[in-house]
Design an enzyme around this catalytic site. Sequence first.
Site, PDB file in Angstrom:
ATOM      1  N   GLU A  21       0.431  -1.043   0.005  1.00 33.28           N
ATOM      2  CA  GLU A  21       0.009  -0.134   0.117  1.00 33.28           C
ATOM      3  C   GLU A  21       0.658   1.105   0.194  1.00 33.28           C
ATOM      4  O   GLU A  21       2.207   1.256   1.472  1.00 33.28           O
ATOM      5  CB  GLU A  21      -0.803   0.056   1.467  1.00 33.28           C
ATOM      6  CG  GLU A  21      -2.012  -0.823   1.541  1.00 33.28           C
ATOM      7  CD  GLU A  21      -2.732  -1.502   2.561  1.00 33.28           C
ATOM      8  OE1 GLU A  21      -2.334  -0.683   3.628  1.00 33.28           O
ATOM      9  OE2 GLU A  21      -3.268  -2.214   2.921  1.00 33.28           O
ATOM     10  N   ALA A  63      -5.700  -3.738   1.013  1.00 37.32           N
ATOM     11  CA  ALA A  63      -5.776  -5.724   1.510  1.00 37.32           C
ATOM     12  C   ALA A  63      -5.020  -6.447   1.757  1.00 37.32           C
ATOM     13  O   ALA A  63      -4.302  -6.966   0.677  1.00 37.32           O
ATOM     14  CB  ALA A  63      -7.335  -5.913   0.245  1.00 37.32           C
ATOM     15  N   GLU A  64      -4.698  -6.223   3.055  1.00 40.00           N
ATOM     16  CA  GLU A  64      -3.625  -7.157   3.201  1.00 40.00           C
ATOM     17  C   GLU A  64      -3.801  -8.206   2.705  1.00 40.00           C
ATOM     18  O   GLU A  64      -2.093  -9.060   2.908  1.00 40.00           O
ATOM     19  CB  GLU A  64      -3.705  -7.066   5.103  1.00 40.00           C
ATOM     20  CG  GLU A  64      -2.940  -5.473   5.467  1.00 40.00           C
ATOM     21  CD  GLU A  64      -3.851  -4.599   5.383  1.00 40.00           C
ATOM     22  OE1 GLU A  64      -3.503  -2.983   5.286  1.00 40.00           O
ATOM     23  OE2 GLU A  64      -5.375  -5.119   5.611  1.00 40.00           O
ATOM     24  N   GLN A 118       1.766  -1.902   5.474  1.00 38.88           N
ATOM     25  CA  GLN A 118       2.515  -0.527   5.854  1.00 38.88           C
ATOM     26  C   GLN A 118       3.027  -0.681   7.721  1.00 38.88           C
ATOM     27  O   GLN A 118       3.497   0.013   7.795  1.00 38.88           O
ATOM     28  CB  GLN A 118       0.813   0.478   5.591  1.00 38.88           C
ATOM     29  CG  GLN A 118       1.221   1.825   5.724  1.00 38.88           C
ATOM     30  CD  GLN A 118       0.758   2.436   4.631  1.00 38.88           C
ATOM     31  OE1 GLN A 118      -0.450   2.454   5.429  1.00 38.88           O
ATOM     32  NE2 GLN A 118       0.466   2.671   3.631  1.00 38.88           N
ATOM     33  N   PHE A 119       1.648  -1.262   8.423  1.00 39.08           N
ATOM     34  CA  PHE A 119       1.772  -1.514   9.390  1.00 39.08           C
ATOM     35  C   PHE A 119       1.783  -2.187  10.403  1.00 39.08           C
ATOM     36  O   PHE A 119       0.666  -3.491   9.869  1.00 39.08           O
ATOM     37  CB  PHE A 119       1.303  -0.333  10.632  1.00 39.08           C
ATOM     38  CG  PHE A 119       1.506   1.376  10.120  1.00 39.08           C
ATOM     39  CD1 PHE A 119       2.229   1.617  11.539  1.00 39.08           C
ATOM     40  CD2 PHE A 119       0.504   1.768   9.613  1.00 39.08           C
ATOM     41  CE1 PHE A 119       2.400   2.783  11.093  1.00 39.08           C
ATOM     42  CE2 PHE A 119       1.217   3.095   9.762  1.00 39.08           C
ATOM     43  CZ  PHE A 119       1.830   3.489   9.984  1.00 39.08           C
ATOM     44  N   ALA A 120       2.946  -2.617  11.096  1.00 40.58           N
ATOM     45  CA  ALA A 120       2.459  -4.282  11.598  1.00 40.58           C
ATOM     46  C   ALA A 120       1.090  -4.685  12.536  1.00 40.58           C
ATOM     47  O   ALA A 120       0.442  -5.560  12.213  1.00 40.58           O
ATOM     48  CB  ALA A 120       3.629  -5.104  12.911  1.00 40.58           C
ATOM     49  N   ASP A 121       0.406  -4.085  12.747  1.00 44.71           N
ATOM     50  CA  ASP A 121      -1.225  -3.302  13.671  1.00 44.71           C
ATOM     51  C   ASP A 121      -1.987  -4.301  13.123  1.00 44.71           C
ATOM     52  O   ASP A 121      -2.977  -4.122  12.993  1.00 44.71           O
ATOM     53  CB  ASP A 121      -0.860  -1.817  13.931  1.00 44.71           C
ATOM     54  CG  ASP A 121      -0.167  -1.235  14.933  1.00 44.71           C
ATOM     55  OD1 ASP A 121       0.868  -1.133  14.390  1.00 44.71           O
ATOM     56  OD2 ASP A 121       0.103  -1.102  16.302  1.00 44.71           O
ATOM     57  N   ILE A 173      -1.576  -6.389   9.867  1.00 45.27           N
ATOM     58  CA  ILE A 173      -0.626  -7.410   9.212  1.00 45.27           C
ATOM     59  C   ILE A 173      -1.740  -8.200   9.702  1.00 45.27           C
ATOM     60  O   ILE A 173      -3.081  -9.184   8.885  1.00 45.27           O
ATOM     61  CB  ILE A 173      -0.024  -8.059   9.988  1.00 45.27           C
ATOM     62  CG1 ILE A 173       1.037  -8.994   9.012  1.00 45.27           C
ATOM     63  CG2 ILE A 173       0.180  -8.632  11.591  1.00 45.27           C
ATOM     64  CD1 ILE A 173       2.282  -9.541   9.667  1.00 45.27           C
ATOM     65  N   PRO A 200      -5.493  -9.052   8.760  1.00 48.03           N
ATOM     66  CA  PRO A 200      -6.655  -9.935   7.780  1.00 48.03           C
ATOM     67  C   PRO A 200      -5.933 -10.556   6.765  1.00 48.03           C
ATOM     68  O   PRO A 200      -6.137 -11.232   6.014  1.00 48.03           O
ATOM     69  CB  PRO A 200      -6.505  -8.120   6.637  1.00 48.03           C
ATOM     70  CG  PRO A 200      -7.180  -7.216   7.829  1.00 48.03           C
ATOM     71  CD  PRO A 200      -5.930  -7.453   8.749  1.00 48.03           C
ATOM     72  N   HIS A 248      -0.706   2.222  16.544  1.00 52.37           N
ATOM     73  CA  HIS A 248       0.244   2.306  15.250  1.00 52.37           C
ATOM     74  C   HIS A 248       1.113   1.413  16.154  1.00 52.37           C
ATOM     75  O   HIS A 248       2.536   2.691  16.415  1.00 52.37           O
ATOM     76  CB  HIS A 248       0.806   3.331  14.445  1.00 52.37           C
ATOM     77  CG  HIS A 248      -0.722   3.785  14.072  1.00 52.37           C
ATOM     78  ND1 HIS A 248      -1.931   4.292  14.686  1.00 52.37           N
ATOM     79  CD2 HIS A 248      -0.718   3.846  12.405  1.00 52.37           C
ATOM     80  CE1 HIS A 248      -3.205   4.347  13.582  1.00 52.37           C
ATOM     81  NE2 HIS A 248      -2.166   3.984  12.115  1.00 52.37           N
TER      82      HIS A 248
END
Length: 688
Positions: free
Chosen positions: A390, A421-422, A444-447, A449, A451, A491
């Site tokens: 993304e 859309a992860e 983009q962020f581990a938070d 991941i 999905p 985040h």
Amino acid sequence: MAFNDRSKETVKKPTGRKEIAGGMTKEELISVLRVMMLSRAIDDKLMRMLKQGKIFFHIGCSGHEAIQVAVAKALKPGIDWAFPYYREIAFSLALGIKPEEIFLHSLGKADDPFTGGRQMPGHFGSKALNIPTQSSPTGSQYLQAVGCALASVKLGRDEVTVVSSGEGATSEGEFHEAVNWASREKLPVIFLIENNRWAISVPVECQTAGEGGSIYEMTKGYKNLLRLRVDGTNYLESNVAAVSAVKYARSKQGPVLIEADVVRLLPHSSSDDHRKYRSEEELEAEKQRDPILRFKNLLIEKEVLTELAFKELEKEVHDRVEEAASWAETAPDPKPESAILHVFSDSINRTDIEYEKNEKPGKPIVMVDAINHALKEEMERHPNMYIFGEDIADPKGGVFTATKGLSTKFGKEKVFNSPLAEASIVGVAIGMALRGLKPVVEIQFADYIWPAMQQIRDELATIRYRSNGVWSAPVVIRTACGGFIHGGLYHSQNIEGFFAHCPGIYIVYPSNAADAKGLLKTAIHLDDPVLFLEHKGLYRQTFAMAPEPDVDYMIPFGKASIKQEGNDLTIVTWGMMVHESIKAAQELKDYSIEIIDIRTIIPLDKETIFNSVKKTGKVLIVHEDTLTAGFGAEISALISDNCFQYLDGPVKRLAAHDTHIPYHPNLENFILPHKEKIKKVIQEIVEF
């Protein structure tokens, strides 16, 4: 009838040959009937073997044979690709899989060519026939098929990818993500939906919003998607639809969705009894639509077949199945110790690489730039490498600029933005990796991941193992993690503890620029999946800077770094906590503290940790994730198991409180470990 979504007219027959039945010769028609009957006979034989206690589970395809054989015969075996689902015996046979292979698989034999006895029956796979190893989760194959088709386009090959499922699996969000990606990019994917109107015991009206329980109706609105609806129990109609679908997909006009109305003549599986939720009247009505019965009657009507010839064909098929089953039963069972093989490739690190070679280091560099340079240098080295995620393309170049300039330099065919859309990012990457490409993707962020968790845990991590070492998907997943940036709950997460519990994935967590560059390069060169964690709080910190290693610098996985040596206490840590631990040690000058940066979570350098603990006798494990079930607990257990007799005090852990990470600095600092907390615990341990 087969309809397309634009003209609502019957799709024209694809051949101009003299018609015997559907433009097919007598030999072709008998061949089709033989495959359908062979599939049915295998179904019946496996059910008998189940009752005899020879196998433990079975899912049949009785009632689905016509559409499966039609689609398989429209493909080019060994050229086109297929992601079938568990009810695909007829499809697999028509594509070229042998009955002996199916029986070896169902019996779980050592020579099971699909899984080596590792998976339940119904999980087909073949390198020669381009059928990647199957898994059990419904709908997870859609995105991988999209990635496979994307690879065909990137490689410039004239290939079609078929992915199939029942109608129930289209309730999964990943189905719609896959159709979205394929339609947007006009990818040569055929989505074959075999609608038998039952998702185990749940009827289609409780699953699907499409009018009349139709997937065809539900998927209106996707641009470039050709939609066909067909009576999947009618072979000739199914054949017309299949040939038309393959022609459309191969022409690069876009993907195709075939909804085949079929009947499920058996319960969902051998563990199910459909008489509990289906009436006798319904079951009897379904038998009248038996595709084999309908095709047999058609061939007799067309004078292609006689009753006597049909009986002879029945005997031929019966004998073929009995012979294959008897032979498979005598094959050897897998050896117990083979169960631990193929979690990873044979070697953690490549033997053809000279690690830690750094002849011409450059000027000090921040960590985010080191990552950017590693990606750039490896893109120049690997023509099969692709980067996507993304917002990663220019002009933005990633929310942290880790990919800035890459799409400008290498083009948006090689470095491109994905949908938001992860699961799509990881699933498509898996499909590409199965084709031999090297996707390096960014979450983009581990938070965010989560999905993609199913694609990572149930798919990516298991591909080598479940295929008995035949298939691999060496995807690299980069993601920014960690707190100390006032990012609040969503985040600031650290995720290594979750993924350390997923056999089959390496986990890397660098603490500085040089390590980030060297470890990322190694990740790209390996033949296993890697989760590459980048602490966003370190991206531009001066204390995480280092002289930039040269283009050939790579760090082996499973080798910790001793940041400073000492004799009184060992600190084992990683990520941001490496720097907080160093700061704490520098302010406690009366103590001799050894600090170990483990660098890779999986594999873990146990030897360096054990040697240090044996020397110092005391140990503190510091990590940023929550205390309960954080990865520090695993290290603590390992030390207790292996170094107990050398310890002069309890194994201590310092981590975040077992809560979420709040936004305000006062709250965040209270939750997270930092220098002052580390100093306090060091003093407690040394003075114990």
